[in-house]
Design a protein around this motif. Sequence first.
Motif, short mmCIF file in Angstrom:
data_model
loop_
_atom_site.label_atom_id
_atom_site.label_comp_id
_atom_site.label_asym_id
_atom_site.label_seq_id
_atom_site.Cartn_x
_atom_site.Cartn_y
_atom_site.Cartn_z
N ARG A 160 3.25 -0.69 -2.12
CA ARG A 160 1.95 -0.28 -1.59
C ARG A 160 2.18 0.85 -0.58
NH1 ARG A 160 -2.67 -3.68 -0.97
NH2 ARG A 160 -1.39 -5.50 -1.32
N TYR A 161 1.55 2.00 -0.85
CA TYR A 161 1.79 3.18 -0.01
C TYR A 161 0.49 3.73 0.56
CZ TYR A 161 6.49 3.25 -1.99
OH TYR A 161 7.75 2.92 -2.35
N LEU A 162 0.61 4.30 1.75
CA LEU A 162 -0.48 5.05 2.37
C LEU A 162 -0.16 6.54 2.25
CD1 LEU A 162 -1.37 3.55 5.88
CD2 LEU A 162 -2.97 4.08 4.02
N VAL A 163 -1.17 7.35 1.91
CA VAL A 163 -0.99 8.80 1.85
C VAL A 163 -2.02 9.43 2.78
CG1 VAL A 163 -0.94 10.85 0.39
CG2 VAL A 163 -0.23 8.63 -0.57
N THR A 164 -1.57 10.05 3.88
CA THR A 164 -2.52 10.79 4.73
C THR A 164 -2.69 12.19 4.12
OG1 THR A 164 -1.07 11.97 6.28
CG2 THR A 164 -1.43 9.61 6.71
N GLY A 165 -3.93 12.68 4.14
CA GLY A 165 -4.18 13.97 3.49
C GLY A 165 -4.15 13.86 1.98
N GLY A 166 -4.38 12.66 1.48
CA GLY A 166 -4.30 12.44 0.02
C GLY A 166 -5.46 13.02 -0.76
N ALA A 167 -6.51 13.52 -0.04
CA ALA A 167 -7.60 14.20 -0.75
C ALA A 167 -7.38 15.72 -0.75
CB ALA A 167 -8.93 13.87 -0.09
N GLY A 168 -6.26 16.16 -0.20
CA GLY A 168 -5.95 17.59 -0.15
C GLY A 168 -5.15 18.02 -1.38
N TYR A 169 -4.71 19.26 -1.34
CA TYR A 169 -4.05 19.86 -2.52
C TYR A 169 -2.77 19.11 -2.89
CZ TYR A 169 -1.33 23.43 -5.05
OH TYR A 169 -0.53 24.10 -5.94
N ILE A 170 -1.78 19.13 -2.01
CA ILE A 170 -0.50 18.51 -2.37
C ILE A 170 -0.64 16.99 -2.38
CG2 ILE A 170 1.96 18.32 -1.77
CD1 ILE A 170 1.68 21.06 -0.36
N GLY A 171 -1.39 16.46 -1.40
CA GLY A 171 -1.56 15.01 -1.30
C GLY A 171 -2.16 14.41 -2.57
N SER A 172 -3.12 15.09 -3.16
CA SER A 172 -3.77 14.52 -4.37
C SER A 172 -2.76 14.45 -5.52
CB SER A 172 -5.00 15.34 -4.76
OG SER A 172 -4.65 16.68 -5.01
N HIS A 173 -1.82 15.39 -5.57
CA HIS A 173 -0.79 15.34 -6.62
C HIS A 173 0.22 14.22 -6.34
CE1 HIS A 173 -2.62 19.25 -7.44
NE2 HIS A 173 -2.10 19.17 -8.66
N ILE A 174 0.50 13.96 -5.07
CA ILE A 174 1.39 12.84 -4.73
C ILE A 174 0.71 11.51 -5.09
CG2 ILE A 174 2.48 11.62 -2.80
CD1 ILE A 174 2.97 14.40 -1.55
N VAL A 175 -0.58 11.41 -4.80
CA VAL A 175 -1.32 10.20 -5.17
C VAL A 175 -1.21 9.96 -6.68
CG1 VAL A 175 -3.64 9.21 -5.32
CG2 VAL A 175 -2.88 10.30 -3.19
N LEU A 176 -1.39 11.01 -7.46
CA LEU A 176 -1.29 10.85 -8.92
C LEU A 176 0.12 10.39 -9.33
CD1 LEU A 176 -3.26 14.01 -10.16
CD2 LEU A 176 -3.97 11.61 -10.36
N ALA A 177 1.14 10.99 -8.72
CA ALA A 177 2.52 10.61 -9.06
C ALA A 177 2.80 9.15 -8.71
CB ALA A 177 3.51 11.53 -8.34
N LEU A 178 2.28 8.71 -7.57
CA LEU A 178 2.49 7.31 -7.16
C LEU A 178 1.75 6.36 -8.11
CD1 LEU A 178 2.15 7.74 -3.30
CD2 LEU A 178 4.23 7.02 -4.51
N LEU A 179 0.52 6.70 -8.46
CA LEU A 179 -0.24 5.85 -9.37
C LEU A 179 0.44 5.83 -10.75
CD1 LEU A 179 -3.91 6.92 -8.49
CD2 LEU A 179 -2.83 4.73 -7.94
N ASP A 180 0.90 6.99 -11.20
CA ASP A 180 1.58 7.07 -12.52
C ASP A 180 2.82 6.17 -12.52
OD1 ASP A 180 -0.29 8.89 -13.37
OD2 ASP A 180 1.02 10.65 -13.20
N ALA A 181 3.47 6.04 -11.34
CA ALA A 181 4.68 5.21 -11.25
C ALA A 181 4.35 3.73 -11.04
CB ALA A 181 5.57 5.72 -10.11
N GLU A 239 -3.41 3.84 -1.02
CA GLU A 239 -4.61 4.06 -0.23
C GLU A 239 -4.43 5.37 0.53
OE1 GLU A 239 -6.16 0.62 1.86
OE2 GLU A 239 -5.68 -0.70 0.18
N ILE A 240 -5.56 6.01 0.80
CA ILE A 240 -5.54 7.36 1.37
C ILE A 240 -6.27 7.35 2.71
CG2 ILE A 240 -6.54 9.68 1.05
CD1 ILE A 240 -6.26 9.19 -2.00
N ILE A 241 -5.69 8.05 3.69
CA ILE A 241 -6.43 8.33 4.93
C ILE A 241 -6.69 9.83 4.95
CG2 ILE A 241 -6.40 8.29 7.44
CD1 ILE A 241 -4.37 6.01 7.33
N ASP A 242 -7.96 10.19 4.99
CA ASP A 242 -8.30 11.62 4.98
C ASP A 242 -9.66 11.79 5.63
OD1 ASP A 242 -9.05 14.34 4.10
OD2 ASP A 242 -7.25 14.18 2.87
#
Length: 341
Positions: free
Chosen positions: A2-23, A28-31
């Motif tokens: 279970r991971y938190l991503v700050t800035g996960g609605a931004g450019y790079i953050g949204s791609h990290i969110v996708l990579a984590l979900l794909d894995a 959860e995102i704080i933005d």
Amino acid sequence: MRYLVTGGAGYIGSHIVLALLDAGHEVEIIDNLSTGHRKAVPSAARLHEVDLRDGAALASIFGAHQWDGVFHLAALSIVGESMRDPLHYLEHNFTSSLNLIRSCTQHGVRKMVFSSTAALFGGPDRHGAITEDAAIIPGSAYGESKFFIERTLHWADQVHGLRSACLRYFNAAGADPDGRAGEDHKPETHLIPLALDAMLHRRPALQIFGTDYETPDGTCIRDYTHVSDIAAAHICVLDVLDQRSVAYNLGTGTGHSNLDVLKSIARVSGRDVPWHAAERRAGDPSGLVADATSFTRDTGWTPRYAAIDQIIATALAWRARHPDGYGDAARQIDAASVMRR
Ligand SMILES: NC(=O)c1ccc[n+]([C@@H]2O[C@H](COP(=O)([O-])OP(=O)(O)OC[C@H]3O[C@@H](n4cnc5c(N)ncnc54)[C@H](O)[C@@H]3O)[C@@H](O)[C@H]2O)c1
């Protein structure tokens, strides 16, 4: 996990969110959505619309679960803006990060991956790719704010055992190859989306700042790294954090001049980018290329989309489908009409 991503609605953050979900991870995102987009958040990830400077809100998010790690991207990140109001940049980036780091130490989080930057390496022009041994001389308040945070993470490890990986990206570029996310900064300051919009006649001719640098074609050289490769690097580095805290320069190791980028756009789209020469911008180094040898050695990471034409093709596909970014998915440009391949 279970991971938190700050800035996960931004450019790079949204791609990290996708990579984590794909894995297969929970995310959860704080933005605070100051520069991010609600539409960039996939339905499988929960968004907390919260500012990192709100300590009470952080306490509630951190108290709700045991987090396996935090990816910290949220920041103000426009170099020029940081020089117009340096104290605001230093205050915002530092206090929001300090709040987050304190929450991690109070709630037993063991791993953080932090978005650092090549802007640590300002100062005099450098020749060749930049290793982690290079002197840190931030050339802007933005770069300095990131250095403060790297140093804070050092002490959070020494005293509280919070392991951190500071990933110093160079120039993130491109878009999710499956078209699920892309770049939408307002105002846009990055070369590739600006050049694509100039090519698509959605803005006036591109300004190239400085054509008299000591580079083969006189224009600045940067290391463009595909945003999905940067996202993958965040997952690769987690295993290293089982052993120790680290700081790595992250890039492809290949530099492309501004004019190389325009040539790539012409190859990919079949259309020229209208441009004109403008004065150099203060503080722009002539070349910034990462030596990512240490990162590759320690993690096995290599970029999948290293060729500049691949990066441009994904950026163009995103731009054609989302001419107004996340704001308007309805008015699509026929991608086939602007892509040669
Ligand atoms: N884009 C690049 O080429 C590049 C290069 C080097 C480093 N970086 C770093 O990577 C990170 C992400 O960059 P990006 O291009 O995706 O930027 P971005 O502006 O698209 O994303 C940043 C996100 O953080 C959020 N945010 C900002 N301040 C916040 C706060 N106080 N509380 C909560 N959320 C907040 C914004 O709403 C946004 O969604 C930044 O830290 C940046 O400094 C980016």
